[in-house]
Design a protein around this motif. Structure first.
Motif, PDB file in Angstrom:
ATOM      1  N   VAL B  75      13.183  -3.846 -10.529  1.00  0.00           N
ATOM      2  CA  VAL B  75      14.180  -3.541  -9.427  1.00  0.00           C
ATOM      3  C   VAL B  75      13.881  -2.030  -9.473  1.00  0.00           C
ATOM      4  CG1 VAL B  75      15.083  -5.973  -8.704  1.00  0.00           C
ATOM      5  CG2 VAL B  75      16.323  -4.202 -10.291  1.00  0.00           C
ATOM      6  N   LYS B  76      14.208  -1.867 -10.793  1.00  0.00           N
ATOM      7  CA  LYS B  76      14.229   0.057 -10.577  1.00  0.00           C
ATOM      8  C   LYS B  76      13.020   0.390 -11.308  1.00  0.00           C
ATOM      9  CE  LYS B  76      17.659   2.964 -11.909  1.00  0.00           C
ATOM     10  NZ  LYS B  76      18.676   3.130 -12.207  1.00  0.00           N
ATOM     11  N   LEU B  77      12.500   1.668 -11.442  1.00  0.00           N
ATOM     12  CA  LEU B  77      11.830   2.127 -12.020  1.00  0.00           C
ATOM     13  C   LEU B  77      12.713   4.142 -12.383  1.00  0.00           C
ATOM     14  CD1 LEU B  77       9.286   3.663 -14.176  1.00  0.00           C
ATOM     15  CD2 LEU B  77       8.032   3.398 -11.619  1.00  0.00           C
ATOM     16  N   GLU B 243      11.150   3.236  -3.972  1.00  0.00           N
ATOM     17  CA  GLU B 243      11.937   3.788  -2.464  1.00  0.00           C
ATOM     18  C   GLU B 243      12.109   5.159  -3.474  1.00  0.00           C
ATOM     19  OE1 GLU B 243      14.337   2.237  -0.130  1.00  0.00           O
ATOM     20  OE2 GLU B 243      13.136   1.473   0.420  1.00  0.00           O
ATOM     21  N   LYS B 244      12.972   5.525  -4.301  1.00  0.00           N
ATOM     22  CA  LYS B 244      13.914   6.460  -4.761  1.00  0.00           C
ATOM     23  C   LYS B 244      12.948   7.450  -5.893  1.00  0.00           C
ATOM     24  CE  LYS B 244      17.706   5.091  -3.463  1.00  0.00           C
ATOM     25  NZ  LYS B 244      19.237   4.027  -3.899  1.00  0.00           N
ATOM     26  N   THR B 245      11.776   6.991  -6.053  1.00  0.00           N
ATOM     27  CA  THR B 245      10.655   7.672  -7.199  1.00  0.00           C
ATOM     28  C   THR B 245       9.935   8.384  -6.321  1.00  0.00           C
ATOM     29  OG1 THR B 245       9.349   6.159  -6.887  1.00  0.00           O
ATOM     30  CG2 THR B 245      10.948   5.333  -8.455  1.00  0.00           C
ATOM     31  N   PRO B 246       9.340   9.066  -6.976  1.00  0.00           N
ATOM     32  CA  PRO B 246       8.445  10.496  -6.657  1.00  0.00           C
ATOM     33  C   PRO B 246       7.127  10.100  -6.618  1.00  0.00           C
ATOM     34  CG  PRO B 246       9.029  11.615  -9.094  1.00  0.00           C
ATOM     35  CD  PRO B 246       9.492  10.303  -8.642  1.00  0.00           C
ATOM     36  N   ILE B 247       6.727   8.854  -6.896  1.00  0.00           N
ATOM     37  CA  ILE B 247       5.091   7.935  -7.200  1.00  0.00           C
ATOM     38  C   ILE B 247       4.839   7.690  -5.339  1.00  0.00           C
ATOM     39  CG2 ILE B 247       4.220   6.107  -6.749  1.00  0.00           C
ATOM     40  CD1 ILE B 247       5.996   5.234  -9.461  1.00  0.00           C
ATOM     41  N   ASP B 250       1.032   5.760   0.465  1.00  0.00           N
ATOM     42  CA  ASP B 250       0.905   5.520   2.024  1.00  0.00           C
ATOM     43  C   ASP B 250       1.167   4.664   1.872  1.00  0.00           C
ATOM     44  OD1 ASP B 250       0.265   6.216   4.254  1.00  0.00           O
ATOM     45  OD2 ASP B 250      -1.867   5.578   3.808  1.00  0.00           O
ATOM     46  N   THR B 251       0.502   3.661   2.623  1.00  0.00           N
ATOM     47  CA  THR B 251       1.268   1.861   2.734  1.00  0.00           C
ATOM     48  C   THR B 251       0.714   1.344   0.931  1.00  0.00           C
ATOM     49  OG1 THR B 251      -0.985   1.599   4.741  1.00  0.00           O
ATOM     50  CG2 THR B 251      -0.123  -0.477   3.611  1.00  0.00           C
ATOM     51  N   GLY B 252      -0.069   1.530   0.029  1.00  0.00           N
ATOM     52  CA  GLY B 252       0.197   1.450  -1.108  1.00  0.00           C
ATOM     53  C   GLY B 252       0.496   1.906  -1.995  1.00  0.00           C
ATOM     54  N   ILE B 253      -0.112   2.198  -3.445  1.00  0.00           N
ATOM     55  CA  ILE B 253       0.453   3.412  -4.341  1.00  0.00           C
ATOM     56  C   ILE B 253      -0.910   4.043  -4.179  1.00  0.00           C
ATOM     57  CG2 ILE B 253       0.798   3.987  -6.788  1.00  0.00           C
ATOM     58  CD1 ILE B 253       2.428   1.210  -6.751  1.00  0.00           C
ATOM     59  N   LEU B 254      -0.330   5.488  -3.698  1.00  0.00           N
ATOM     60  CA  LEU B 254      -2.094   6.075  -4.003  1.00  0.00           C
ATOM     61  C   LEU B 254      -1.854   6.470  -5.244  1.00  0.00           C
ATOM     62  CD1 LEU B 254      -1.570   8.297  -0.524  1.00  0.00           C
ATOM     63  CD2 LEU B 254      -2.421   6.493  -1.046  1.00  0.00           C
ATOM     64  N   VAL B 255      -3.742   6.425  -5.586  1.00  0.00           N
ATOM     65  CA  VAL B 255      -4.062   6.811  -7.488  1.00  0.00           C
ATOM     66  C   VAL B 255      -5.238   7.746  -7.776  1.00  0.00           C
ATOM     67  CG1 VAL B 255      -3.313   4.610  -8.742  1.00  0.00           C
ATOM     68  CG2 VAL B 255      -5.150   4.332  -7.122  1.00  0.00           C
TER      69      VAL B 255
END
Lengths: 162, 410
Positions: B75-77, B243-247, B250-255
């Motif tokens: 639930v949290k990173l 949500e509260k991370t700087p990762i 866009d729709t998904g995680i940009l790698v």
């Protein structure tokens, strides 16, 4: 461990292996059901047999969602367990060489299994393009063949230089 | 080294296997949100149709050394302290983290969500619910909201079980995200042959429970009946906990090309990621099982400390629908560049070629070596001299190689 060995230079394009393969696996002579395929290059009059390479870490095995494909550590063969296969065809798309494929109905997945250790294709390959040999033996033969070829080149160079 | 993998489906487990082999001393923990042992999501429609002969075959091989913890939804990173926290208030610290949380079905209409007769099919429990509804309901017909890949596969499984279904499609055609209009038409014909009903240009407004079945209200006012409604309107990556991370998402995680996220030591693989597409050269979702396997292997290798570049991806799909094999890749829902088509009574072939290279294709019906088409597109091999073979579905690997005689005669 024995492997299926192809010597493209000896293939005459007779396609007897395709018929033998199909007959061994299905009881019918249908090249579309053959696991081995002879590719024909008529403009060069060259024939290249191609068959599953039994990859060490096989793409087909990796993508199989039901683990129907597994590598047998003893024989080196990537085996297809039909009972587990759901026919999703991911393996077929994953293989860049087209070595795991669909049979003539376009429904069932087929691949080379070395006929369980007694390949039918080699028995009908009279030019000797196909053989079933111990890996170690092949390595030796290849080393010798390459050495022989290099020797010819070296001889030519010596003659040319003299 | 401490590795934490969030998610225990295709990508998570394959990453664990790769880590085990590359870093035998590493400490690997896999956190699964689900309570059941990891299974193959891809096989679920086959479980419905009984093509999967035993339920046991669904379960994925267990990694040998990694610790697998069930029911631990993250639930949290905490990027600063390099920790993840789960729903059970447990924290796990990591040196390297892999996010492989996959995606969740998207239900566009909030009103429909939560109704016991409205199902999505993503998880094993969903499939069990569907089977249960089919058994109990006095009306057998299943209402399929949307005609994308998932619902089409469900329809195919239902056809196998001789259960009728009705597609309610907002757009004008089936599989509009994957095939072009002609391809759609072709598949729709097969669907109707197999007892499916198609209602286009309509959506579901309300689902009402009526005894053991559902009354389904459409935008036109029409009411249809079914045992339940299966919503197949696509999926959304499971990234809520970021949500509260700087990762960067866009729709998904940009790698990046090493499958690392915008935060150091945090990697992502599988349906949750967005990577560069080879054909469009833009970030896209490639939510596919084989892509998850490839990405997880590469991401895990990089987590150990190697630098393996992940190649640009191409979208593709192969699916069995109503007795036909549907195989698409690259640009497949519209025409672009040089278009070659071939239509016969039971097959439809189309290839798109840009500068002599394959950039898209649609095959409904027979195609000999699908893998070679994908390889040709991924490697951008020249097919300009092979157009005839390509459109026939007959490309083979050796066509791209120089005849060996040249090689043999050194």
């Amino acid at each position: 461990m024995k492997v299926l060995m192809l010597d493209q230079a000896k293939c005459t394009g007779c396609r007897a292996c395709e018929y033998a393969c199909s007959f061994e696996h299905t009881g019918k002579f249908n090249p579309l059901d053959s696991r081995i395929k002879v590719n024909e290059f008529w403009e060069d009059l060259t024939f290249v047999p191609s068959v599953c390479l039994q990859c060490e870490r096989a793409y087909c095995e990796e993508v199989c969602p039901t683990s129907a494909l597994t590598k047998n550590p003893e024989t080196g063969v990537v085996e297809l367990n039909k009972e587990k296969c759901i026919g999703c065809k991911q393996c077929i798309v994953a293989c860049p060489w087209g070595s795991i494929k669909l049979d003539h109905t376009g429904k069932e997945v087929i691949k080379c299994d070395n006929c369980g250790g007694d390949p039918a294709c080699i028995k009908v390959c009279y030019p000797g393009a196909l053989s079933y040999e111990e890996v170690e033996d092949i390595t030796n033969v290849k080393v010798q063949e390459t050495a022989t070829r290099l020797k010819e080149i070296a001889k030519d160079l010596v003659k040319g230089g003299a | 080294m401490k590795y934490v993998i969030v998610g225990a489906s295709a990508a998570g487990l394959n990453a664990a296997r790769t880590l085990e082999s590359l870093d035998p001393q590493g400490e690997i923990t896999i956190l699964s949100a689900e309570e059941v042992f990891p299974y193959s999501k891809m096989s679920l429609p086959y479980l419905l149709s009984n093509k999967l002969k035993k339920r046991d075959y669904l379960f994925l091989p267990h990694p040998s050394k990694a610790k697998l913890l069930l029911g631990q939804r993250v639930v949290k990173l905490d990027i600063e302290r390099k920790k993840v926290e789960t729903v059970k208030n447990k924290t796990f610290s990591y040196d390297k983290l892999l996010i492989a949380t996959g995606a969740e079905p998207y239900v566009p209409d909030m009103e429909l969500e939560g109704s016991p007769l409205v199902l999505t099919v993503r998880n094993l429990s969903d499939m069990d619910k569907l089977k249960d509804k089919l058994k109990k309901s006095d009306v057998k017909r299943v209402i399929l909201s949307g005609a994308g890949l998932v619902n089409s596969e469900i329809a195919d499984a239902l056809a196998e079980l001789k259960i009728p279904a009705t597609f309610v499609i907002r757009s004008s055609r089936m599989l509009s995200q994957i095939v072009d209009e002609e391809g759609s038409e072709f598949i729709a014909e097969r669907a109707i042959e197999n007892g499916m009903e198609l209602i286009t240009g309509e959506s579901i407004t309300k689902v009402q429970e009526k005894g053991d079945h559902a009354n389904v209200f459409l935008t036109s006012g029409k009411i249809i009946q079914g045992s339940c409604v299966v919503v197949g309107k696509g999926v959304r990556p499971s990234i809520d906990f970021l949500e509260k991370t700087p990762i960067k998402c866009d729709t998904g995680i940009l790698v990046n090309e090493y499958l690392e996220t915008s935060v150091k030591d945090v990697y992502a693989a599988g349906d949750v990621t967005e990577t560069k597409d080879l054909i469009s050269d833009e970030y896209e979702m490639h939510a596919l099982w084989p892509v998850a396997m490839e990405q997880s292997r590469i991401a895990a290798t990089n987590m150990v400390g190697y630098s393996w570049k992940y190649p640009k991806e191409v979208s593709r799909n192969i699916v069995n629908l109503f007795g036909e094999v549907v195989f698409t890749g690259g640009i497949s829902k519209e025409d672009a560049y040089d278009v070659y088509k071939e239509k016969e009574s039971r097959s439809y072939h189309k290839i798109l070629v840009r500068d002599g290279k394959l950039v898209g294709f649609v095959f409904v019906g027979d195609v000999l070596n699908p893998g070679v088409y994908l390889a040709a597109m991924k490697n951008q091999w020249d097919v300009s001299h092979l157009l005839n073979e390509a459109i026939k579905g007959a490309l083979s690997y050796s066509m791209f190689k120089a005849p060996t005689r040249e090689v043999v005669n050194i």
